[in-house]
Design a protein around this motif. Structure first.
Motif, PDB file in Angstrom:
ATOM      1  N   ILE A  99      83.447 -22.535 -10.555  1.00 25.21           N
ATOM      2  CA  ILE A  99      83.105 -24.399  -9.992  1.00 25.21           C
ATOM      3  C   ILE A  99      83.090 -23.898  -9.095  1.00 25.21           C
ATOM      4  O   ILE A  99      82.355 -24.358  -7.860  1.00 25.21           O
ATOM      5  N   GLU A 100      84.438 -23.373  -8.859  1.00 24.37           N
ATOM      6  CA  GLU A 100      84.501 -23.223  -6.906  1.00 24.37           C
ATOM      7  C   GLU A 100      83.916 -22.284  -6.180  1.00 24.37           C
ATOM      8  O   GLU A 100      83.191 -22.648  -4.391  1.00 24.37           O
ATOM      9  N   LYS A 101      83.481 -21.203  -6.151  1.00 28.23           N
ATOM     10  CA  LYS A 101      82.922 -19.788  -6.070  1.00 28.23           C
ATOM     11  C   LYS A 101      81.196 -20.195  -6.664  1.00 28.23           C
ATOM     12  O   LYS A 101      80.791 -19.423  -5.631  1.00 28.23           O
ATOM     13  N   LEU A 102      80.934 -20.473  -7.340  1.00 27.56           N
ATOM     14  CA  LEU A 102      79.457 -20.352  -7.524  1.00 27.56           C
ATOM     15  C   LEU A 102      79.146 -22.193  -8.113  1.00 27.56           C
ATOM     16  O   LEU A 102      77.449 -21.907  -8.218  1.00 27.56           O
ATOM     17  N   GLY A 103      79.955 -22.991  -7.586  1.00 26.89           N
ATOM     18  CA  GLY A 103      79.040 -24.053  -7.453  1.00 26.89           C
ATOM     19  C   GLY A 103      78.955 -24.772  -9.265  1.00 26.89           C
ATOM     20  O   GLY A 103      77.051 -25.106  -8.781  1.00 26.89           O
ATOM     21  N   ILE A 104      78.800 -24.387  -9.688  1.00 21.92           N
ATOM     22  CA  ILE A 104      78.333 -25.242 -10.982  1.00 21.92           C
ATOM     23  C   ILE A 104      79.415 -25.839 -11.489  1.00 21.92           C
ATOM     24  O   ILE A 104      80.329 -26.826 -11.756  1.00 21.92           O
ATOM     25  N   GLU A 105      77.911 -26.856 -12.527  1.00 21.96           N
ATOM     26  CA  GLU A 105      79.160 -28.396 -12.326  1.00 21.96           C
ATOM     27  C   GLU A 105      79.763 -28.221 -13.883  1.00 21.96           C
ATOM     28  O   GLU A 105      79.469 -27.365 -14.676  1.00 21.96           O
ATOM     29  N   GLU A 106      80.913 -28.545 -13.116  1.00 20.63           N
ATOM     30  CA  GLU A 106      82.093 -28.861 -14.355  1.00 20.63           C
ATOM     31  C   GLU A 106      81.819 -29.090 -15.449  1.00 20.63           C
ATOM     32  O   GLU A 106      82.154 -28.591 -16.293  1.00 20.63           O
ATOM     33  N   SER A 107      80.875 -30.631 -15.577  1.00 22.85           N
ATOM     34  CA  SER A 107      80.319 -30.852 -16.935  1.00 22.85           C
ATOM     35  C   SER A 107      79.711 -29.738 -17.908  1.00 22.85           C
ATOM     36  O   SER A 107      80.053 -29.451 -19.161  1.00 22.85           O
ATOM     37  N   LYS A 108      78.768 -28.626 -17.266  1.00 19.75           N
ATOM     38  CA  LYS A 108      78.453 -27.684 -18.205  1.00 19.75           C
ATOM     39  C   LYS A 108      79.322 -25.980 -18.648  1.00 19.75           C
ATOM     40  O   LYS A 108      79.611 -25.559 -18.980  1.00 19.75           O
ATOM     41  N   ILE A 109      80.631 -26.439 -17.923  1.00 20.61           N
ATOM     42  CA  ILE A 109      81.199 -25.319 -18.083  1.00 20.61           C
ATOM     43  C   ILE A 109      81.337 -25.081 -19.559  1.00 20.61           C
ATOM     44  O   ILE A 109      81.630 -23.871 -19.731  1.00 20.61           O
ATOM     45  N   PRO A 110      82.271 -25.738 -20.471  1.00 18.54           N
ATOM     46  CA  PRO A 110      82.599 -25.535 -21.824  1.00 18.54           C
ATOM     47  C   PRO A 110      81.846 -24.239 -22.323  1.00 18.54           C
ATOM     48  O   PRO A 110      81.641 -23.731 -22.879  1.00 18.54           O
ATOM     49  N   ASP A 111      81.097 -25.718 -22.273  1.00 15.11           N
ATOM     50  CA  ASP A 111      79.617 -24.664 -22.952  1.00 15.11           C
ATOM     51  C   ASP A 111      78.876 -23.515 -22.634  1.00 15.11           C
ATOM     52  O   ASP A 111      78.474 -22.708 -23.038  1.00 15.11           O
ATOM     53  N   LEU A 112      79.158 -23.748 -21.710  1.00 14.63           N
ATOM     54  CA  LEU A 112      78.319 -21.687 -20.576  1.00 14.63           C
ATOM     55  C   LEU A 112      79.267 -21.373 -21.136  1.00 14.63           C
ATOM     56  O   LEU A 112      78.993 -20.072 -21.278  1.00 14.63           O
ATOM     57  N   CYS A 113      80.448 -21.027 -20.725  1.00 10.95           N
ATOM     58  CA  CYS A 113      82.273 -19.913 -21.542  1.00 10.95           C
ATOM     59  C   CYS A 113      81.418 -20.090 -22.404  1.00 10.95           C
ATOM     60  O   CYS A 113      81.463 -18.439 -22.504  1.00 10.95           O
ATOM     61  N   ASN A 114      81.062 -20.577 -23.495  1.00 14.32           N
ATOM     62  CA  ASN A 114      81.194 -19.846 -24.604  1.00 14.32           C
ATOM     63  C   ASN A 114      80.271 -19.260 -25.285  1.00 14.32           C
ATOM     64  O   ASN A 114      79.786 -18.546 -25.413  1.00 14.32           O
ATOM     65  N   LEU A 115      78.989 -19.670 -24.702  1.00 13.98           N
ATOM     66  CA  LEU A 115      77.639 -19.525 -25.008  1.00 13.98           C
ATOM     67  C   LEU A 115      77.323 -17.682 -23.905  1.00 13.98           C
ATOM     68  O   LEU A 115      77.060 -16.776 -24.091  1.00 13.98           O
ATOM     69  N   LEU A 116      77.973 -17.556 -23.182  1.00 13.83           N
ATOM     70  CA  LEU A 116      78.373 -16.271 -21.997  1.00 13.83           C
ATOM     71  C   LEU A 116      79.149 -15.496 -23.405  1.00 13.83           C
ATOM     72  O   LEU A 116      79.130 -13.848 -23.428  1.00 13.83           O
ATOM     73  N   TYR A 117      80.729 -16.226 -23.070  1.00 12.54           N
ATOM     74  CA  TYR A 117      81.668 -15.115 -23.977  1.00 12.54           C
ATOM     75  C   TYR A 117      80.632 -14.818 -25.029  1.00 12.54           C
ATOM     76  O   TYR A 117      81.222 -13.251 -25.703  1.00 12.54           O
ATOM     77  N   LYS A 118      80.292 -15.473 -25.957  1.00 15.33           N
ATOM     78  CA  LYS A 118      79.521 -15.330 -27.072  1.00 15.33           C
ATOM     79  C   LYS A 118      78.669 -14.002 -26.791  1.00 15.33           C
ATOM     80  O   LYS A 118      78.302 -13.357 -27.925  1.00 15.33           O
ATOM     81  N   ASN A 119      77.660 -13.918 -26.560  1.00 17.36           N
ATOM     82  CA  ASN A 119      76.471 -12.940 -26.183  1.00 17.36           C
ATOM     83  C   ASN A 119      76.808 -11.951 -24.971  1.00 17.36           C
ATOM     84  O   ASN A 119      75.795 -10.923 -25.432  1.00 17.36           O
ATOM     85  N   TYR A 120      77.887 -12.139 -24.419  1.00 12.71           N
ATOM     86  CA  TYR A 120      77.731 -10.709 -24.077  1.00 12.71           C
ATOM     87  C   TYR A 120      78.965 -10.150 -23.522  1.00 12.71           C
ATOM     88  O   TYR A 120      79.639  -9.047 -22.580  1.00 12.71           O
ATOM     89  N   GLY A 121      79.641 -10.580 -24.075  1.00 14.14           N
ATOM     90  CA  GLY A 121      81.450 -10.091 -24.254  1.00 14.14           C
ATOM     91  C   GLY A 121      82.576 -10.608 -23.568  1.00 14.14           C
ATOM     92  O   GLY A 121      83.035 -10.752 -23.748  1.00 14.14           O
ATOM     93  N   THR A 122      82.154 -10.873 -22.564  1.00 12.61           N
ATOM     94  CA  THR A 122      83.074 -11.893 -21.209  1.00 12.61           C
ATOM     95  C   THR A 122      81.975 -12.716 -20.309  1.00 12.61           C
ATOM     96  O   THR A 122      80.846 -12.302 -20.286  1.00 12.61           O
ATOM     97  N   THR A 123      82.709 -13.037 -20.030  1.00 15.46           N
ATOM     98  CA  THR A 123      82.595 -14.571 -19.124  1.00 15.46           C
ATOM     99  C   THR A 123      81.415 -14.055 -17.925  1.00 15.46           C
ATOM    100  O   THR A 123      80.810 -14.014 -17.515  1.00 15.46           O
TER     101      THR A 123
END
Length: 299
Positions: A46-70
């Motif tokens: 949110i603070e450094k990359l400017g990603i919308e807070e509402s997208k964070i949960p889904d984004l974190c889940n997909l990134l971790y699931k598909n790449y191993g780490t966020t």
């Protein structure tokens, strides 16, 4: 002499290396560090990359699931940032005071007459801090960490293994965030029949990638056929099994596919796998010179 050689060969210990994950393996999930890491990652996004807070949960889940780490996923979809800054933000503010010295585990580790190595996705500073708070900093030969496998900040994954260094003593360089387009991974998976085949690749090398594990073994000169791998992650355990490691799932009482052993706690090590201590007896009987290696972890 020929008889002695044959006797020693028969008596050879099954394992000559124990490969340990660190976080949530050498200390319990209840310490709260994993929850703090997730909170710090989300704050960074949110603070450094400017990603919308509402997208964070889904984004974190997909990134971790598909790449191993966020972190690996963020780099894959187009975000560029300084690796050291990321680690300072995410790991620099963790409640390390929650980790207490563990004399029981320390005694267990030091009593094992086998080579012991840490293998973590975390950065070197975080790994050393955690080991010191646990009182385990001198129990391991070395650390395979983020810097070991990602020695420089590159836009594409490196195939040059000559620039990698066991113990992660190199530092990552800074690359400014350009105007590259961000891949919409949430939109991608909202499409019918969406799969992982169309996802961009990440330049970051990390578990549970099989190639990451294979590279780590090569860097540290570890024979997978004679190594026992301790992990709290089922995915990482299964990847380790596929590259030839025997595996121990930590934090679970029941074995799963890919796990040769299951330990509810790392403290159950001697009861669950007593044969690890057989190496000591073999050394005494056959005079094969198996001795605990004097180890240290340096900053």
């Amino acid at each position: 002499m020929e008889y002695e050689d044959r006797y020693r060969q028969v008596q050879r210990p099954k394992y000559d290396c124990l490969l340990f994950d660190l976080d949530d393996t050498l200390y319990p999930l209840s310490s709260g560090l994993a929850a703090a890491v997730l909170k710090n990652i989300q704050d960074y996004m949110i603070e450094k990359l400017g990603i919308e807070e509402s997208k964070i949960p889904d984004l974190c889940n997909l990134l971790y699931k598909n790449y191993g780490t966020t972190m690996a996923g963020l780099r894959a979809i187009g975000y560029d940032f300084d690796y050291d800054e990321y680690h300072r933000f995410v790991h620099g503010r963790l409640p390390y005071e929650n980790l207490k010295p563990d004399p029981v585990l320390r005694s267990l580790l030091l009593s094992l007459p086998i080579r012991k190595v840490i293998f973590t996705n975390a950065d070197k500073v975080q790994a050393i801090k955690a080991l010191r708070h646990l009182g385990l900093e001198d129990c391991f030969e070395g650390i395979i960490c983020f810097e070991t496998l990602n020695p420089t900040h590159k836009n594409t994954a490196s195939d040059d293994e000559d620039d990698m260094e066991f113990l992660g003593l190199t530092r990552s360089s800074s690359v400014t965030n350009g105007s590259c387009e961000i891949f919409d991974i949430i939109g991608h998976f909202s499409q019918p029949d969406a799969g992982s085949s169309g996802l961009p690749k990440t330049p970051i090398v990390c578990k549970p990638s099989e190639s990451c594990i294979e590279r780590a073994l090569k860097i540290a000169n570890i024979d997978p056929q004679r190594t026992l791998f301790f992990e709290d992650s089922i995915r990482k355990i299964q990847s380790g099994k596929r590259v030839g490691l025997d595996t121990v799932l930590v934090g679970k009482s029941q074995r799963v596919k890919g796990a040769d052993y299951a330990l509810e706690s790392i403290h159950n090590l001697r009861e669950a796998i007593p044969e690890l201590w057989e190496a000591d007896k073999i050394a005494e009987v056959s005079y094969s010179g198996v001795n605990p290696v004097e180890t240290s972890v340096t900053a």
